[in-house]
Design a protein around this motif. Structure first.
Motif, PDB file in Angstrom:
ATOM      1  N   ASN A 104     -11.133  19.119  -8.088  1.00 40.00           N
ATOM      2  CA  ASN A 104     -10.064  20.091  -8.323  1.00 40.00           C
ATOM      3  C   ASN A 104      -8.937  19.413  -9.074  1.00 40.00           C
ATOM      4  O   ASN A 104      -8.778  18.180  -9.024  1.00 40.00           O
ATOM      5  N   THR A 150      -5.819  15.060 -10.788  1.00 40.07           N
ATOM      6  CA  THR A 150      -7.228  15.410 -10.650  1.00 40.07           C
ATOM      7  C   THR A 150      -7.793  14.707  -9.424  1.00 40.07           C
ATOM      8  O   THR A 150      -7.680  13.484  -9.298  1.00 40.07           O
ATOM      9  N   SER A 197      -3.627  25.709 -10.558  1.00 44.46           N
ATOM     10  CA  SER A 197      -4.512  24.960  -9.680  1.00 44.46           C
ATOM     11  C   SER A 197      -5.902  25.574  -9.696  1.00 44.46           C
ATOM     12  O   SER A 197      -6.049  26.794  -9.790  1.00 44.46           O
ATOM     13  N   THR A 198      -6.915  24.722  -9.616  1.00 42.88           N
ATOM     14  CA  THR A 198      -8.305  25.222  -9.551  1.00 42.88           C
ATOM     15  C   THR A 198      -8.684  25.655  -8.155  1.00 42.88           C
ATOM     16  O   THR A 198      -9.791  26.148  -7.940  1.00 42.88           O
ATOM     17  N   SER A 199      -7.763  25.488  -7.200  1.00 44.45           N
ATOM     18  CA  SER A 199      -8.035  25.878  -5.820  1.00 44.45           C
ATOM     19  C   SER A 199      -6.925  26.784  -5.321  1.00 44.45           C
ATOM     20  O   SER A 199      -5.746  26.579  -5.644  1.00 44.45           O
ATOM     21  N   THR A 237     -16.815  17.596  -5.093  1.00 49.35           N
ATOM     22  CA  THR A 237     -16.027  18.698  -5.645  1.00 49.35           C
ATOM     23  C   THR A 237     -14.770  18.143  -6.297  1.00 49.35           C
ATOM     24  O   THR A 237     -14.056  17.326  -5.696  1.00 49.35           O
TER      25      THR A 237
END
Length: 786
Positions: A449, A421, A497-499, A447
């Protein structure tokens, strides 16, 4: 080093093995295939009837048969369980203090730790690769290096076989074997209790009972508990770091079912809760980010070579559970013996780590010079299971041809989860300060991610092996052995992945599966000649093999799905084993050279501004050198034992990654990581000339030396530990009847600070790991045998 005592019935400290297994020795003779039945590993120097030192034979099972150490054509170092206990050596991490050819690479968690022998070992975070140094406990191969990081318990002896062991052990033994034998039940009821305390609030408790349960069944149960606060602090919250709390138990049952059939059942369990090893910060290099952000934000911590403290908002933590059961059957056929070992083991590991090494990140916008200023936290766990089955037959007695042959099956499954994280400051309304944009809550945008990966790795291995010794005459013999191995490794991997783009330390989402399969041949050949009754020479050639691997790790991408080829080696060794009983001297010499092709190693690279490791076939490496082990019973009251090694381990032809195609110019011809050129250890054990009415006073001194060694295959000059020496001492009183023992222990008397790992974090700073024994401390131990 042995505590002087009167001759008599063995104590539980020796496992009571001398009497219990004399019957087995007579029955199966010196050539039996009993790999690990807890046979008495005679101390390097035993005691005469008046308590003095005498030179005695050392019994080993290094070739899966009961043999005198001096008859085995292999370079072997032997340390008894008594020696390790009395010197406060409690795990494989400390073995280098008594066995110079060993190096232990301690990672942030036990999952990332590994042993090297003669400068060679596999160091990797990937789940699809095995160690180059095999750890074998009571005949059971431990498939992962992290499994053998638990505290030692009830050891009879440790045998370190140096160099490839291609025929007899074969599996993950391309650099050597650490062969551990635990104690077996005594022939009469016995027990012991022991308590130790050391500075830093370190204490250890052990207790056990042993003896016959019936005419045919005997048993042993031993338990332990240990605790250490730690040798460092987290200045963020005041918590201790680099400490541990561990406990466990081992049970062994031996059943003499018939005159010719013996069963040995073993069960063990150990749990560890460690708050380290932490990434303390050593050298910080000049730079805008380092000078204006990183160093000031560490206060009140001061980076430096002696720093053991950290400044983390996430405490380091490791949790381990190790357990296993095994059943060994030994059947005497008269002219041969059959041995079967069936074993299952389970290992669970959880780890968490602060990857930004600071408690207040991020402080600046993550652009330009401040690209590393993020908060990064790692958490992961693994569940590992293995099943092994070995079946072998060996000749007994003395024959024209002595042999051992068998088949082996081995399967493992590792299930991993890993989370990273990362929080970054992406925008701010604040004005630049010295060219950097500061961040603060309410004025900046943050931000977060994260990447999550689930991956499973499976391995299956089938092997058939054999070795024969042809006794042409009483003095001249030839050795020939071989092993056929089939390995299959497979994996499945999914990273979410959040990105959709890479962010610090994390690549985008990725899924993959893969399989690799390889057959391999390994073996050995040699000649052995007895120049005299106590002078034996040998020369051997060994073909080593380590199976293919897969680079399965959190940040893997498409190119990592390609298999890592097998690692092979050609090893040459010549040795001389000598005993001079009248002088009380045993001296063993060995010269060796080993060349490895397809060497499996880690290489460092940057991923979105953070360092990650990639497993690769690093090319060709070699190791060569000279070694000596000795024991000298100088008098009835004074004994010396130890060893010295000269090792030149070099990278001959490095295979550079595509991201750095010209790296070989800086690497070829340079030392392998964790390969000190000179290492040595000497112990002097002296029964003091003090007239005590009820016992003896013994003083033991051990001096250990390690020359300069590097930790980075890319030859970073800052990732180097200079040469150092340590001095330990033990003053022990032992009662005449061996019922009581009181010891005063001093470790690292000269307070020599050293590290066991330095890791470059790009061009910003160096992380380092500092072991417990890198500072002076004192302790005391009390033991009662009953």
């Amino acid at each position: 080093m042995m505590q002087p005592r009167q001759q008599g019935e063995p104590t539980i400290e020796q496992g009571g093995n001398d009497m219990q297994h004399a019957k087995h020795l007579r029955r199966l003779a010196a050539g039996t295939a009993m790999a690990v039945m807890g046979l008495s590993g005679s101390a390097v120097a035993q005691n005469s009837a008046d308590g003095g030192f005498l030179l005695e034979e050392i019994i080993v099972t290094a070739q899966k048969r009961v043999q005198n150490l001096q008859d085995v054509p292999v370079a072997i170092s032997v340390v008894t369980g008594d020696q390790l206990e009395q010197a406060n050596i409690n795990s494989a991490e400390q073995l280098f203090q008594r066995v110079p050819t060993i190096t232990f690479r301690k990672g942030n968690t036990n999952k990332d730790s590994a042993i090297s022998i003669r400068g060679v070992g596999t160091i990797s975070f990937a789940s699809g690769v095995e160690p180059s140094v095999s750890t074998v406990i009571d005949g059971v191969v431990y498939a992962r290096a992290g499994q053998q990081t638990a505290d030692f318990l009830d050891l009879e002896r440790v045998e370190v076989l140096r160099g490839p062991q291609g025929s007899i052990f074969g599996k993950n033994a391309s650099a050597g074997v650490v062969n551990i034998t635990t104690r077996s039940p005594s022939s009469t009821p016995k027990g012991f209790a022991e308590a130790s305390y050391y500075e830093g609030n370190e204490y250890r408790l052990k207790a056990g009972v042993s003896g016959p349960l019936s005419d045919k069944l005997s048993g042993l149960v031993t338990g332990f508990f240990s605790h250490f606060d730690g040798n460092g602090k987290n200045v963020f919250n005041g918590h201790d770091v680099n400490g541990y709390e561990r406990y466990g138990a081992r049970m062994k049952l031996v059943l003499d079912a018939t005159e010719n059939v013996t069963f040995t059942a073993i069960a063990d369990y150990a749990k560890g809760n460690d708050n380290g090893y932490a990434d303390s910060i050593g050298t910080v290099f000049p730079g805008a980010y380092q000078d204006q952000i990183f160093k000031p934000s560490l206060a009140p911590l001061t980076p430096g070579a002696k720093n053991k403290d950290i400044d983390n908002d996430l405490d380091p933590k490791t949790r381990d559970k190790n357990s296993g059961v095994s059943l060994q059957a030994d059947i005497d056929l008269g002219t041969a013996a059959i041995t079967s070992i069936t074993a299952y083991r389970h290992w669970y590991n959880y780890q968490q780590r602060d990857g930004d090494f600071r408690s207040d990140a991020p402080l600046y916008v993550a652009t330009g010079a401040a690209a590393s200023d993020v908060r990064s936290h790692d958490r992961g766990d693994l569940s590992f299971d293995q099943f092994t089955q070995e079946l072998r037959i060996a000749s007994t007695g003395q024959n024209f041809i002595d042999y051992v042959a068998g088949v082996y099956y081995y399967t493992t499954k590792e299930v991993d989860f890993f989370n990273r994280t990362v929080t970054a400051c992406t925008a701010t309304t604040l004005a630049a300060v010295n060219g950097l944009l500061p961040c603060r809550a309410g004025a900046s945008t943050f931000t977060t991610n994260e990447g999550n990966a689930d991956f499973t790795t499976k391995l299956k291995n089938y092997a058939a092996f054999g070795q024969a010794t042809v006794n042409f005459t009483d003095d001249f013999r030839a050795i020939l052995g071989g092993r056929y191995t089939e390995d299959k490794v497979s994996f499945d991997f999914a990273r979410r992945s959040t990105s959709t783009a890479a962010f610090p330390g994390v690549r985008p989402a990725f899924t993959a599966t893969g399989t690799t399969k390889q057959d391999g041949i390994s073996g050995n050949a040699g000649l052995q000649y007895d120049f005299a009754d106590d002078i034996i020479g040998y020369a051997t050639y060994t073909r080593g093999y380590k199976g293919p691997a897969l680079n399965v790790f959190f940040n893997m991408i498409g190119t990592d799905t390609l298999p890592i080829s097998e690692e092979t080696s050609n090893a040459y060794e010549a040795g001389l084993k000598t005993r001079f009983p009248e002088a009380g001297l045993m001296l063993n010499l060995a010269a060796f050279k080993t060349v490895y092709d397809g060497y499996q190693a880690n290489n460092l690279e940057l991923v979105a501004g953070q360092v990650v490791t990639r497993l690769t076939n690093a090319g060709s490496v070699s190791t060569r050198g000279l070694e000596a082990d000795f024991t000298w019973a100088a008098s009835r009251d004074l004994e010396f034992n130890g060893g010295v090694s000269y090792t030149k381990a070099r990278i001959d032809k490095f295979k550079c990654p595509t991201t750095n195609p010209t790296c070989a110019d800086a690497i070829n011809g340079k030392p392998l990581p964790f390969s000190a050129k000179w290492k040595g250890s000497v112990t002097a054990d002296w029964r003091l000339p003090v007239d005590l009415p009820n016992g003896d006073l013994n003083l033991s001194n051990t001096v250990q030396f390690t020359s300069k060694q590097g930790f980075d295959i890319n030859q970073n000059p800052n990732a180097v530990q200079s040469g150092y020496s340590t001095w330990d001492a033990v003053l022990a009183w032992t009662s005449d009847d061996d019922k009581y023992r009181l010891s005063l222990i001093a470790k690292n008397i000269t307070d020599k600070q050293y590290v066991i790992l330095r890791i470059p974090n790009g061009t910003a700073f160096m992380r380092q790991i500092t072991p417990r024994d890198s500072e002076r401390y004192f302790g005391a131990s009390a033991r009662v045998n009953f």
